[in-house]
Structure formats: structure tokens, C-alpha cells
Design a protein around this motif. Structure first.
Motif, PDB file in Angstrom:
ATOM      1  N   ASP A   1      -0.273  -2.263  -4.842  1.00  0.00           N
ATOM      2  CA  ASP A   1      -1.544  -2.997  -4.921  1.00  0.00           C
ATOM      3  C   ASP A   1      -2.697  -2.101  -4.499  1.00  0.00           C
ATOM      4  O   ASP A   1      -3.829  -2.283  -4.947  1.00  0.00           O
ATOM      5  CB  ASP A   1      -1.485  -4.236  -4.025  1.00  0.00           C
ATOM      6  N   VAL A   2      -2.392  -1.153  -3.620  1.00  0.00           N
ATOM      7  CA  VAL A   2      -3.381  -0.180  -3.158  1.00  0.00           C
ATOM      8  C   VAL A   2      -2.678   1.168  -3.027  1.00  0.00           C
ATOM      9  O   VAL A   2      -1.554   1.238  -2.528  1.00  0.00           O
ATOM     10  CB  VAL A   2      -3.972  -0.572  -1.778  1.00  0.00           C
ATOM     11  N   ILE A   3      -3.334   2.229  -3.497  1.00  0.00           N
ATOM     12  CA  ILE A   3      -2.842   3.591  -3.278  1.00  0.00           C
ATOM     13  C   ILE A   3      -3.885   4.290  -2.403  1.00  0.00           C
ATOM     14  O   ILE A   3      -5.046   4.416  -2.800  1.00  0.00           O
ATOM     15  CB  ILE A   3      -2.641   4.338  -4.609  1.00  0.00           C
ATOM     16  N   GLU A   4      -3.452   4.688  -1.193  1.00  0.00           N
ATOM     17  CA  GLU A   4      -4.404   5.187  -0.192  1.00  0.00           C
ATOM     18  C   GLU A   4      -4.501   6.703  -0.165  1.00  0.00           C
ATOM     19  O   GLU A   4      -5.245   7.252   0.632  1.00  0.00           O
ATOM     20  CB  GLU A   4      -4.001   4.704   1.208  1.00  0.00           C
TER      21      GLU A   4
ATOM     22  N   HIS B   1       0.856  -1.190   0.000  1.00  0.00           N
ATOM     23  CA  HIS B   1       0.000   0.000   0.000  1.00  0.00           C
ATOM     24  C   HIS B   1       0.891   1.240   0.000  1.00  0.00           C
ATOM     25  O   HIS B   1       1.787   1.356   0.837  1.00  0.00           O
ATOM     26  CB  HIS B   1      -0.862   0.053   1.267  1.00  0.00           C
ATOM     27  N   ILE B   2       0.634   2.163  -0.909  1.00  0.00           N
ATOM     28  CA  ILE B   2       1.277   3.477  -0.850  1.00  0.00           C
ATOM     29  C   ILE B   2       0.352   4.375  -0.027  1.00  0.00           C
ATOM     30  O   ILE B   2      -0.814   4.573  -0.388  1.00  0.00           O
ATOM     31  CB  ILE B   2       1.503   4.045  -2.269  1.00  0.00           C
ATOM     32  N   ILE B   3       0.886   4.897   1.086  1.00  0.00           N
ATOM     33  CA  ILE B   3       0.032   5.634   2.027  1.00  0.00           C
ATOM     34  C   ILE B   3       0.430   7.098   2.172  1.00  0.00           C
ATOM     35  O   ILE B   3      -0.223   7.839   2.894  1.00  0.00           O
ATOM     36  CB  ILE B   3       0.056   4.957   3.419  1.00  0.00           C
TER      37      ILE B   3
ATOM     38  N   LEU C   1      -7.861   4.440  -2.499  1.00  0.00           N
ATOM     39  CA  LEU C   1      -8.618   5.026  -1.393  1.00  0.00           C
ATOM     40  C   LEU C   1      -8.498   6.537  -1.511  1.00  0.00           C
ATOM     41  O   LEU C   1      -7.437   7.057  -1.866  1.00  0.00           O
ATOM     42  CB  LEU C   1      -8.070   4.576  -0.035  1.00  0.00           C
ATOM     43  N   VAL C   2      -9.575   7.233  -1.232  1.00  0.00           N
ATOM     44  CA  VAL C   2      -9.533   8.694  -1.210  1.00  0.00           C
ATOM     45  C   VAL C   2      -9.182   9.137   0.212  1.00  0.00           C
ATOM     46  O   VAL C   2      -9.831   8.732   1.185  1.00  0.00           O
ATOM     47  CB  VAL C   2     -10.877   9.293  -1.668  1.00  0.00           C
TER      48      VAL C   2
ATOM     49  N   LEU D   1     -11.920   4.863   1.812  1.00  0.00           N
ATOM     50  CA  LEU D   1     -11.450   6.147   2.321  1.00  0.00           C
ATOM     51  C   LEU D   1     -10.320   5.947   3.326  1.00  0.00           C
ATOM     52  O   LEU D   1     -10.221   4.902   3.972  1.00  0.00           O
ATOM     53  CB  LEU D   1     -12.596   6.885   3.030  1.00  0.00           C
ATOM     54  N   MET D   2      -9.486   6.975   3.457  1.00  0.00           N
ATOM     55  CA  MET D   2      -8.396   6.970   4.429  1.00  0.00           C
ATOM     56  C   MET D   2      -8.349   8.335   5.100  1.00  0.00           C
ATOM     57  O   MET D   2      -8.691   9.346   4.476  1.00  0.00           O
ATOM     58  CB  MET D   2      -7.075   6.686   3.700  1.00  0.00           C
ATOM     59  N   CYS D   3      -7.949   8.361   6.375  1.00  0.00           N
ATOM     60  CA  CYS D   3      -7.733   9.658   7.038  1.00  0.00           C
ATOM     61  C   CYS D   3      -6.622   9.560   8.074  1.00  0.00           C
ATOM     62  O   CYS D   3      -6.265   8.481   8.535  1.00  0.00           O
ATOM     63  CB  CYS D   3      -9.016  10.188   7.692  1.00  0.00           C
ATOM     64  N   ILE D   4      -6.059  10.718   8.383  1.00  0.00           N
ATOM     65  CA  ILE D   4      -5.108  10.889   9.490  1.00  0.00           C
ATOM     66  C   ILE D   4      -5.652  12.031  10.331  1.00  0.00           C
ATOM     67  O   ILE D   4      -5.527  13.199   9.948  1.00  0.00           O
ATOM     68  CB  ILE D   4      -3.691  11.251   8.974  1.00  0.00           C
ATOM     69  N   PRO D   5      -6.283  11.732  11.476  1.00  0.00           N
ATOM     70  CA  PRO D   5      -6.871  12.807  12.277  1.00  0.00           C
ATOM     71  C   PRO D   5      -5.809  13.776  12.790  1.00  0.00           C
ATOM     72  O   PRO D   5      -4.628  13.422  12.878  1.00  0.00           O
ATOM     73  CB  PRO D   5      -7.521  12.064  13.451  1.00  0.00           C
TER      74      PRO D   5
END
Ligand code: PLP
Length: 221
Positions: A97-100, A79-81, A125-126, A162-166
Motif C-alpha cells: 500500500d506504501v513503498i517507503e 508498507h515496504i520499508i 516515500l522518498v 519522505l523517510m529516513c534512518i539516521p
């Protein structure tokens, strides 16, 4: 020396407990082991301990570490995060495999073009800037719905969640709750939220993926 296998076992146990406490099915939360800044040997130690899913911030660093490991570990998932520059979109599409971290129209266009050229479609992921912090990556809360529609309908992108960093130093739960509601409203199955310090709270709020780095690999330099 960091005992990666022992740390992984402890994190897995905590994930299982948090999943059960939330009355969610066992195995419904995927651990993404964030290996950024750690050498390939650390990744190999985690692989040997059964960890198959990894997260990296920088495309260049990931491109050096991961492709050589795929021959021995065909189940490996990368995953690229981290924040993604448009000029790295093609490399990201090639190795991930996943781009977050899809968070703006220019990047959506670049990823669509890169996918067409590479003939490869990693899940996307957005990333949502749930705290609307000016310095932070992610689409603004108010723009998220329109952006999701455009990603799927205008660019035909495989957006899965979806992805987030609070915001640091705040109770993350309202942010996790916001992200979970947004995902439900858009019928998106994947929710990447929670890191070393708050993954149990994220699981209580519905996380399907938690991104844990320092609690597995030790604190970063
Ligand atoms: C570094 C990082 C993580 C892991 O953070 P830890 O606090 O080390 O668990 C998770 N998500 C993103 C986007 C990161 O950059």
C-alpha cells in the motif's frame, strides 16, 4: 513469549503522550508495526489487538505473509520499508500500500513501469540518506530536491512524503529536523521517521509515521 498486545498498548500510550507533549493533534501519528523476521502468527496477534498498519523489509517475505491475511483483515495496510531492487519493483507494487524506500532514478523508472503494468499505485516515500553515509540506502541530501522533482514531474509518481534512518549512535534530532524541513519545502504531508529507540524524538520533530519493530515483537534473532 512476547506479549504483543501488551507491547502494542504500551507503544500506543507512549505515542499519545509524545504527540500531546509536542502540542500536536491526537491521532496525528500512525504506528507502523515492523514485523520483519516475525512469523505470520505474530502479525495475526497484532491484528487481533487492533494494529492494522505493518512494515516489512523484504518483498519476498512480505509476499508470503500478507496477501493471505487481507481476506480476514480488509483494513490491513502494508508498507515496504527496506531497500528495493529494481527486479522486485513489480512484486512490491502488487502487494504494498506504501513503498517507503524510493531512493534512486533507476528504481523510480522501474516503479513507474510496474505501476502502469499492474494498474495499481501505492503511495511512495522518498528515502533520504540524511547522514550521507556511503553504505546506507537513500538519496543524498544534496540530490534530494532534484530527485523529488523528477519523481513527480518526469515519472508522474505518487510521492507523498519522505523517510529516513539516521546514523546509528548519533543524536537523531538534527536528521529528523532536516527531513521535516525538506518535506515542508516540497509540500509533502507524510514524514516516516523514528524507530523503537527514538520514535518519541521523531514525533517531537513532526513524524506522521513511526516504524516500530522490536519494541512490539521482541528483539530479532
Ligand atoms: C527494522 C526496521 C525498523 C524497526 O526497527 P526497530 O529498532 O526494531 O524498531 C524501522 N525501519 C526500518 C527501515 C527497518 O528496517
Amino acid at each position: 513469549m512476547t506479549d504483543i498486545a501488551a507491547n502494542l498498548a504500551a507503544i500506543r500510550a507512549r505515542i499519545a503522550e509524545a504527540t500531546a507533549r509536542a502540542n500536536r493533534p491526537a491521532g496525528s501519528v500512525t504506528l507502523v508495526a515492523v514485523s520483519k523476521t516475525n512469523p505470520a502468527e505474530a502479525v495475526v496477534a497484532a491484528l487481533a489487538a487492533g494494529q492494522m498498519v505493518f512494515g516489512e523489509n523484504r518483498v519476498q517475505e512480505a509476499a508470503g505473509k500478507f496477501p493471505p491475511l487481507r481476506a480476514d483483515w480488509p483494513g490491513l495496510r502494508l508498507h515496504i520499508i527496506g531497500g528495493l531492487q529494481t527486479n522486485k519493483a513489480r512484486d512490491a507494487v502488487r502487494i504494498a500500500d506504501v513503498i517507503e524506500s524510493l531512493d534512486r532514478p533507476k528504481l523510480a523508472a522501474a516503479l513507474a513501469e510496474a505501476m502502469a503494468k499492474e494498474g495499481r499505485r501505492p503511495d511512495l516515500l522518498v528515502q533520504v540518506n540524511t547522514g550521507d553515509e556511503p553504505q546506507k540506502a537513500g538519496i543524498a541530501r544534496a540530490e534530494a530536491a532534484d530527485f523529488l522533482r523528477a519523481c513527480r514531474e518526469d515519472w508522474g509518481l505518487p510521492v507523498q512524503g519522505l523517510m529516513c534512518i539516521p546514523p546509528a549512535g548519533e543524536d537523531p534530532r538534527p536528521h529528523f529536523g532536516f527531513l521535516a524541513e525538506l518535506a515542508a519545502r516540497h509540500a509533502l504531508p507524510v514524514l516516516s521517521m523514528g524507530m523503537s529507540a527514538d520514535f518519541e524524538a521523531a514525533i517531537a520533530c513532526g513524524a506522521t509515521h513511526v516504524r516500530v519493530g522490536s519494541a512490539i515483537f521482541g528483539s530479532r534473532a
